[in-house]
Enzyme design. Structure first.
Site, PDB file in Angstrom:
ATOM      1  N   GLU A 134       5.757  -6.515   5.569  1.00  3.88           N
ATOM      2  CA  GLU A 134       5.283  -5.227   5.061  1.00  3.88           C
ATOM      3  C   GLU A 134       6.030  -4.925   3.765  1.00  3.88           C
ATOM      4  O   GLU A 134       7.244  -4.900   3.739  1.00  3.88           O
ATOM      5  CB  GLU A 134       5.563  -4.146   6.112  1.00  3.88           C
ATOM      6  CG  GLU A 134       4.968  -2.792   5.768  1.00  3.88           C
ATOM      7  CD  GLU A 134       5.160  -1.788   6.904  1.00  3.88           C
ATOM      8  OE1 GLU A 134       5.681  -2.162   7.974  1.00  3.88           O
ATOM      9  OE2 GLU A 134       4.778  -0.618   6.695  1.00  3.88           O
ATOM     10  N   GLY A 172       0.828  -1.205   0.000  1.00  9.01           N
ATOM     11  CA  GLY A 172       0.000   0.000   0.000  1.00  9.01           C
ATOM     12  C   GLY A 172       0.856   1.246   0.000  1.00  9.01           C
ATOM     13  O   GLY A 172       2.071   1.194   0.226  1.00  9.01           O
ATOM     14  N   ASN A 173       0.186   2.355  -0.261  1.00 10.27           N
ATOM     15  CA  ASN A 173       0.864   3.654  -0.337  1.00 10.27           C
ATOM     16  C   ASN A 173       1.515   4.021   1.013  1.00 10.27           C
ATOM     17  O   ASN A 173       1.270   3.357   2.031  1.00 10.27           O
ATOM     18  CB  ASN A 173      -0.160   4.726  -0.728  1.00 10.27           C
ATOM     19  CG  ASN A 173       0.475   5.911  -1.443  1.00 10.27           C
ATOM     20  OD1 ASN A 173       1.679   6.158  -1.314  1.00 10.27           O
ATOM     21  ND2 ASN A 173      -0.321   6.644  -2.189  1.00 10.27           N
ATOM     22  N   ILE A 174       2.297   5.052   1.011  1.00  7.86           N
ATOM     23  CA  ILE A 174       2.929   5.539   2.243  1.00  7.86           C
ATOM     24  C   ILE A 174       1.814   5.990   3.205  1.00  7.86           C
ATOM     25  O   ILE A 174       0.898   6.716   2.792  1.00  7.86           O
ATOM     26  CB  ILE A 174       3.886   6.721   1.923  1.00  7.86           C
ATOM     27  CG1 ILE A 174       4.955   6.276   0.927  1.00  7.86           C
ATOM     28  CG2 ILE A 174       4.498   7.295   3.194  1.00  7.86           C
ATOM     29  CD1 ILE A 174       5.769   7.424   0.329  1.00  7.86           C
ATOM     30  N   ALA A 175       1.883   5.521   4.448  1.00  4.65           N
ATOM     31  CA  ALA A 175       0.915   5.868   5.502  1.00  4.65           C
ATOM     32  C   ALA A 175      -0.499   5.355   5.217  1.00  4.65           C
ATOM     33  O   ALA A 175      -1.478   5.895   5.735  1.00  4.65           O
ATOM     34  CB  ALA A 175       0.894   7.374   5.772  1.00  4.65           C
ATOM     35  N   SER A 176      -0.594   4.301   4.422  1.00  5.10           N
ATOM     36  CA  SER A 176      -1.917   3.731   4.131  1.00  5.10           C
ATOM     37  C   SER A 176      -2.437   2.891   5.303  1.00  5.10           C
ATOM     38  O   SER A 176      -3.615   2.540   5.342  1.00  5.10           O
ATOM     39  CB  SER A 176      -1.853   2.863   2.866  1.00  5.10           C
ATOM     40  OG  SER A 176      -0.848   1.874   3.005  1.00  5.10           O
ATOM     41  N   LYS A 228      -0.305   0.123   6.680  1.00  4.08           N
ATOM     42  CA  LYS A 228       0.316  -1.222   6.621  1.00  4.08           C
ATOM     43  C   LYS A 228       0.843  -1.652   7.992  1.00  4.08           C
ATOM     44  O   LYS A 228       0.588  -2.764   8.447  1.00  4.08           O
ATOM     45  CB  LYS A 228       1.474  -1.243   5.593  1.00  4.08           C
ATOM     46  CG  LYS A 228       1.059  -0.890   4.179  1.00  4.08           C
ATOM     47  CD  LYS A 228       2.235  -0.884   3.228  1.00  4.08           C
ATOM     48  CE  LYS A 228       3.319   0.106   3.590  1.00  4.08           C
ATOM     49  NZ  LYS A 228       2.874   1.516   3.623  1.00  4.08           N
ATOM     50  N   THR A 229       1.612  -0.761   8.632  1.00  6.58           N
ATOM     51  CA  THR A 229       2.177  -1.100   9.941  1.00  6.58           C
ATOM     52  C   THR A 229       1.058  -1.384  10.938  1.00  6.58           C
ATOM     53  O   THR A 229       1.137  -2.344  11.720  1.00  6.58           O
ATOM     54  CB  THR A 229       3.068   0.050  10.464  1.00  6.58           C
ATOM     55  OG1 THR A 229       4.023   0.366   9.454  1.00  6.58           O
ATOM     56  CG2 THR A 229       3.791  -0.323  11.740  1.00  6.58           C
TER      57      THR A 229
HETATM   58  N1  LIG Z   1      -7.435   3.342   9.465  1.00  2.00           N
HETATM   59  C1  LIG Z   1      -6.791   4.375  10.003  1.00  2.00           C
HETATM   60  N2  LIG Z   1      -7.479   5.481  10.340  1.00  2.00           N
HETATM   61  C2  LIG Z   1      -6.835   6.546  10.877  1.00  2.00           C
HETATM   62  N3  LIG Z   1      -5.501   6.600  11.119  1.00  2.00           N
HETATM   63  C3  LIG Z   1      -4.776   5.521  10.787  1.00  2.00           C
HETATM   64  C4  LIG Z   1      -5.364   4.351  10.212  1.00  2.00           C
HETATM   65  N4  LIG Z   1      -4.405   3.451   9.985  1.00  2.00           N
HETATM   66  C5  LIG Z   1      -3.255   4.009  10.391  1.00  2.00           C
HETATM   67  N5  LIG Z   1      -3.472   5.248  10.887  1.00  2.00           N
HETATM   68  C6  LIG Z   1      -2.477   6.186  11.386  1.00  2.00           C
HETATM   69  O1  LIG Z   1      -1.856   6.737  10.234  1.00  2.00           O
HETATM   70  C7  LIG Z   1      -0.442   6.797  10.397  1.00  2.00           C
HETATM   71  C8  LIG Z   1       0.225   5.905   9.366  1.00  2.00           C
HETATM   72  O2  LIG Z   1      -0.150   4.561   9.616  1.00  2.00           O
HETATM   73  P1  LIG Z   1       0.872   3.358   9.431  1.00  2.00           P
HETATM   74  O3  LIG Z   1       0.210   2.134   9.890  1.00  2.00           O
HETATM   75  O4  LIG Z   1       2.194   3.718  10.042  1.00  2.00           O
HETATM   76  O5  LIG Z   1       1.012   3.366   7.829  1.00  2.00           O
HETATM   77  P2  LIG Z   1       2.110   2.710   6.886  1.00  2.00           P
HETATM   78  O6  LIG Z   1       2.800   1.627   7.656  1.00  2.00           O
HETATM   79  O7  LIG Z   1       1.334   2.201   5.729  1.00  2.00           O
HETATM   80  O8  LIG Z   1       3.048   3.804   6.492  1.00  2.00           O
HETATM   81  C9  LIG Z   1      -0.155   6.386  11.828  1.00  2.00           C
HETATM   82  O9  LIG Z   1      -0.127   7.562  12.618  1.00  2.00           O
HETATM   83  C10 LIG Z   1      -1.367   5.528  12.193  1.00  2.00           C
HETATM   84  O10 LIG Z   1      -1.646   5.551  13.578  1.00  2.00           O
HETATM   85  N1  LIG Z   2      11.365   1.078  -1.666  1.00  2.00           N
HETATM   86  C1  LIG Z   2      10.980   2.067  -0.828  1.00  2.00           C
HETATM   87  C2  LIG Z   2      10.163   1.794   0.250  1.00  2.00           C
HETATM   88  C3  LIG Z   2       9.800   2.832   1.078  1.00  2.00           C
HETATM   89  N2  LIG Z   2      10.258   4.074   0.839  1.00  2.00           N
HETATM   90  C4  LIG Z   2       9.935   5.146   1.786  1.00  2.00           C
HETATM   91  C5  LIG Z   2       8.508   5.620   1.768  1.00  2.00           C
HETATM   92  C6  LIG Z   2       8.292   6.098   3.163  1.00  2.00           C
HETATM   93  O1  LIG Z   2       8.800   7.419   3.304  1.00  2.00           O
HETATM   94  C7  LIG Z   2       9.166   5.181   3.998  1.00  2.00           C
HETATM   95  C8  LIG Z   2       8.453   4.040   4.646  1.00  2.00           C
HETATM   96  O2  LIG Z   2       7.263   3.732   4.004  1.00  2.00           O
HETATM   97  P1  LIG Z   2       5.870   3.465   4.744  1.00  2.00           P
HETATM   98  O3  LIG Z   2       6.047   2.164   5.431  1.00  2.00           O
HETATM   99  O4  LIG Z   2       5.608   4.556   5.711  1.00  2.00           O
HETATM  100  O5  LIG Z   2       4.865   3.414   3.654  1.00  2.00           O
HETATM  101  O6  LIG Z   2      10.128   4.672   3.102  1.00  2.00           O
HETATM  102  C9  LIG Z   2      11.067   4.323  -0.247  1.00  2.00           C
HETATM  103  O7  LIG Z   2      11.448   5.486  -0.492  1.00  2.00           O
HETATM  104  N3  LIG Z   2      11.425   3.307  -1.047  1.00  2.00           N
END
Ligand SMILES: Nc1ncnc2c1ncn2[C@@H]1O[C@H](COP(=O)(O)OP(=O)(O)O)[C@@H](O)[C@H]1O
Ligand SMILES: Nc1ccn([C@H]2C[C@H](O)[C@@H](COP(=O)(O)O)O2)c(=O)n1
Length: 274
Positions: free
Chosen positions: A149, A73-77, A79-80
């Site tokens: 992830e 998924g996209n950044i901050a979607s 996943k974590t």
């Molecule tokens: N479904 C959701 N609704 C609102 N906030 C979320 C949701 N999922 C994640 N967040 C918040 O958004 C931010 C990014 O989430 P994160 O799980 O770290 O995304 P990724 O790992 O894809 O970059 C974190 O601050 C997290 O707590």
């Molecule tokens: N191949 C990649 C993988 C990730 N990134 C960057 C994008 C985000 O800034 C950060 C971590 O990603 P997230 O888990 O928050 O979606 O790493 C990249 O540049 N290249």
């Protein structure tokens, strides 16, 4: 009777192939054929084929390699957060993206450098991302199911591609990363069994990115998230850009965290290939 998780994984996986609940494209068909041919119809346990196998002590060969699920998924979607949700599951190993390593390798911060000057540091970061992803893909697993992830595939097909297509990566750097990627995929086992794609709007990610407030990512504009989103959609939904290494389960991840967690709980079986 309690059925071991690996055996249940086989049974459900075989059912899923028939019901085709995924967004499947032509590129996934050979992978599915290989999975299907590795399933034993009588005992529903994975045998040989594309997988390494060994004796289970009863004369049958059982699959040694765990089922690998990649959450994309996209950044901050989210996943974590998704991996956090499943992290307490028995018989499941969870591997988050090693972002801490990307922010600190022997005192250097390749992630930060890449955002400051992608032309100069894109190759540096992506070479290291590729290495750390390879490390996770090939880590021997003690559990029947492994969830990671992203993957070595999205590193190449999404992030390297974005740098190159946006004119921020010189052709020679792109060529070298491509050579590395192709060598790795050909000579090591980076096979994936299921891709879980957390589909979000770029606007949702932008809000979550701002909320998370990772220092290096302050410079990311909404357009960057659009570019990453489009590459993901072409790869995993339209399936028009690059080979898709596994069946794809698409989840609408725009909903709030509580609702997402409820969805994960209700769909635990299909997400974990059970
Ligand atoms: N479904 C959701 N609704 C609102 N906030 C979320 C949701 N999922 C994640 N967040 C918040 O958004 C931010 C990014 O989430 P994160 O799980 O770290 O995304 P990724 O790992 O894809 O970059 C974190 O601050 C997290 O707590
Ligand atoms: N191949 C990649 C993988 C990730 N990134 C960057 C994008 C985000 O800034 C950060 C971590 O990603 P997230 O888990 O928050 O979606 O790493 C990249 O540049 N290249």
């Amino acid at each position: 009777m309690s059925v071991p998780l690996a055996a249940r994984a086989c049974m459900r996986l075989s059912g899923r192939i028939q019901t085709s609940a995924f967004h499947l494209g032509a590129t996934t068909a050979p992978v599915l054929r290989r999975i299907a041919s590795a399933l034993c119809s009588s005992c529903n346990i994975m045998h040989g084929g594309m997988f390494s196998s060994g004796s289970a002590g009863n004369g049958l060969k059982h699959r040694e390699k765990s089922t690998l699920i990649c959450v994309e998924g996209n950044i901050a979607s989210g996943k974590t957060s998704c991996l956090d949700f499943f992290s307490n599951t028995a018989d499941l190993e969870v591997y988050k993206e090693p972002v801490a390593k990307w922010r600190n390798v022997r005192g250097h911060n390749p992630l930060g450098l890449m955002y400051q000057d992608p032309n100069k540091w894109g190759l540096t970061l992506q070479t290291y991302v590729q290495l750390t992803m390879l490390d996770i893909h090939t880590k021997p697993s003690i559990s029947p199911v492994k969830m990671m992830e992203r993957s070595i595939y999205s590193a190449k097909y999404i992030f390297v591609e974005n740098l190159y297509q946006s004119g921020k990566m010189p052709e020679v750097d792109y060529a070298i990363l491509t050579e590395w990627f192709e060598w790795i995929v050909k000579n090591t086992d980076t096979s994936v069994d299921l891709i879980v794609y957390l589909q979000t709007s770029p606007e949702t990610c932008y809000q979550r990115l701002k909320k998370r407030c990772r220092e290096e990512e302050r410079v990311i504009p909404l357009e960057y998230l659009y570019a990453i989103h489009n590459l993901y959609e072409d790869w995993l939904v339209k399936q028009t850009s690059f080979p898709v290494p596994a069946p794809v389960l698409v989840i609408d991840a725009n909903k709030e965290l509580e609702e997402m967690n409820r969805h994960y709980e209700e769909n635990r079986g299909s997400i974990l290939s059970l």
